[in-house]
Scaffold this motif. Sequence first.
Motif, mmCIF file in Angstrom:
data_model
loop_
_atom_site.group_PDB
_atom_site.id
_atom_site.type_symbol
_atom_site.label_atom_id
_atom_site.label_comp_id
_atom_site.label_asym_id
_atom_site.label_seq_id
_atom_site.Cartn_x
_atom_site.Cartn_y
_atom_site.Cartn_z
ATOM 1 N N VAL A 15 42.019 35.713 -25.421
ATOM 2 C CA VAL A 15 41.016 36.693 -25.867
ATOM 3 C C VAL A 15 40.591 36.408 -27.307
ATOM 4 O O VAL A 15 39.403 36.495 -27.645
ATOM 5 N N ALA A 16 41.550 36.052 -28.157
ATOM 6 C CA ALA A 16 41.230 35.769 -29.560
ATOM 7 C C ALA A 16 40.215 34.640 -29.683
ATOM 8 O O ALA A 16 39.391 34.633 -30.611
ATOM 9 N N ARG A 17 40.248 33.681 -28.733
ATOM 10 C CA ARG A 17 39.358 32.524 -28.792
ATOM 11 C C ARG A 17 38.110 32.689 -27.936
ATOM 12 O O ARG A 17 37.257 31.788 -27.892
ATOM 13 N N ALA A 18 37.985 33.818 -27.248
ATOM 14 C CA ALA A 18 36.841 34.031 -26.358
ATOM 15 C C ALA A 18 35.555 34.265 -27.161
ATOM 16 O O ALA A 18 35.584 34.700 -28.314
ATOM 17 N N GLU A 19 34.434 33.999 -26.527
ATOM 18 C CA GLU A 19 33.140 34.250 -27.149
ATOM 19 C C GLU A 19 33.011 35.753 -27.443
ATOM 20 O O GLU A 19 33.194 36.588 -26.558
ATOM 21 N N PHE A 43 41.112 40.588 -33.420
ATOM 22 C CA PHE A 43 40.744 41.582 -32.414
ATOM 23 C C PHE A 43 40.011 42.762 -33.046
ATOM 24 O O PHE A 43 40.338 43.182 -34.158
ATOM 25 N N ALA A 44 39.048 43.280 -32.301
ATOM 26 C CA ALA A 44 38.316 44.481 -32.714
ATOM 27 C C ALA A 44 38.814 45.667 -31.897
ATOM 28 O O ALA A 44 38.713 45.645 -30.662
ATOM 29 N N PRO A 45 39.369 46.700 -32.527
ATOM 30 C CA PRO A 45 39.834 47.865 -31.773
ATOM 31 C C PRO A 45 38.674 48.562 -31.060
ATOM 32 O O PRO A 45 37.582 48.691 -31.626
ATOM 33 N N VAL A 46 38.917 48.978 -29.822
ATOM 34 C CA VAL A 46 37.899 49.697 -29.050
ATOM 35 C C VAL A 46 38.340 51.143 -28.836
ATOM 36 O O VAL A 46 37.750 52.071 -29.376
ATOM 37 N N THR A 47 39.389 51.345 -28.055
ATOM 38 C CA THR A 47 39.884 52.706 -27.828
ATOM 39 C C THR A 47 41.329 52.685 -27.352
ATOM 40 O O THR A 47 41.735 51.778 -26.613
#
Length: 328
Positions: free
Chosen positions: A84-88, A119-123
Amino acid sequence: MITRRHALGLLAAPALPHLALAQPALAQSAWPTRFVRLVVPFTPGGGIDSVARIVGARLSEVWGQQVVVENKPGAGGNIASEFVARAEPDGHTLYITAAGLVVNQYLFASINYDPAVDFAPVTLICLFPNLMIVPSSSPFRSVGELIAFAKTNPGKLTFGTPGHGSSPHMAGELFKHLAGVDLTHVPYRGASPALTDLIAGRTDMSFAVMASGLPLAQNGQVRALAITTATRAQAAPDIPTIAEAGVPGYDSSSWFAFVAPSKTPTAVIQKIQADTVAVLAEPAIKERLDKLGLTIVGSTSAELAAHLKVEKERWEPVIKRANIKVNE
């Protein structure tokens, strides 16, 4: 930190203000333009996988694009986290994660991602207890009996988990520390194989997430001895807490959350957050998650960021004090 009381307060809040956040995203972008990959860090069949499939199926309907659950088990969740860290960062990769995202940096000698940056926090989706369970054939019918045996037979009892850094692993390590017992950790590549071996009696105990362990206890496949939180669970009020059962001060809760690759557009993060919170508030979804013993939260992105910070500060000293190391 988001407490259970805070979580219940968030439940009572109307979803409409959150939905308003989604409108700028709709105006600025046609997202999603294709399927959304929802990455799960463990094998199918566990609690986190169940929640991913329940919420993901409804989001597919909301977005008009398929949400594809993709299980990437291994290395205590590190394989999924690195992927996930490397995903677009275009909003088409979403990650449902748990304690490993915070604690693996202290357990493993090295990891190939930065949990604070990548990572960007979502919820924050939900909070829940873990359930201390043993095979139905086990001689132990109470926490006290298990502790008494463990103290006279150090290292003999095994506890299986979905993997290093998972919430069942951390709950077990905290139990070892506070109860003063030596248990042998047996990590698996997900909850399903860990619970299969427990049911068969190949391991002695587990601190399963509520969503996985409670149905097994209810149908008699395992015996529930206690829950890990400081107060009893509404979904299982007859099961005592570990603190009540003989380990004063024991309190451990778990959580699942959505994060996305860092640099995902803010408008897309806002839409995912708003739509997820709205889905969690739907009676049909809420009923399904309630049956799994979960306390639905549906936080803001900022609240999740604060929660991750508190979890880091909570578990770092526990891991270092107990000198827990993973040799992988």
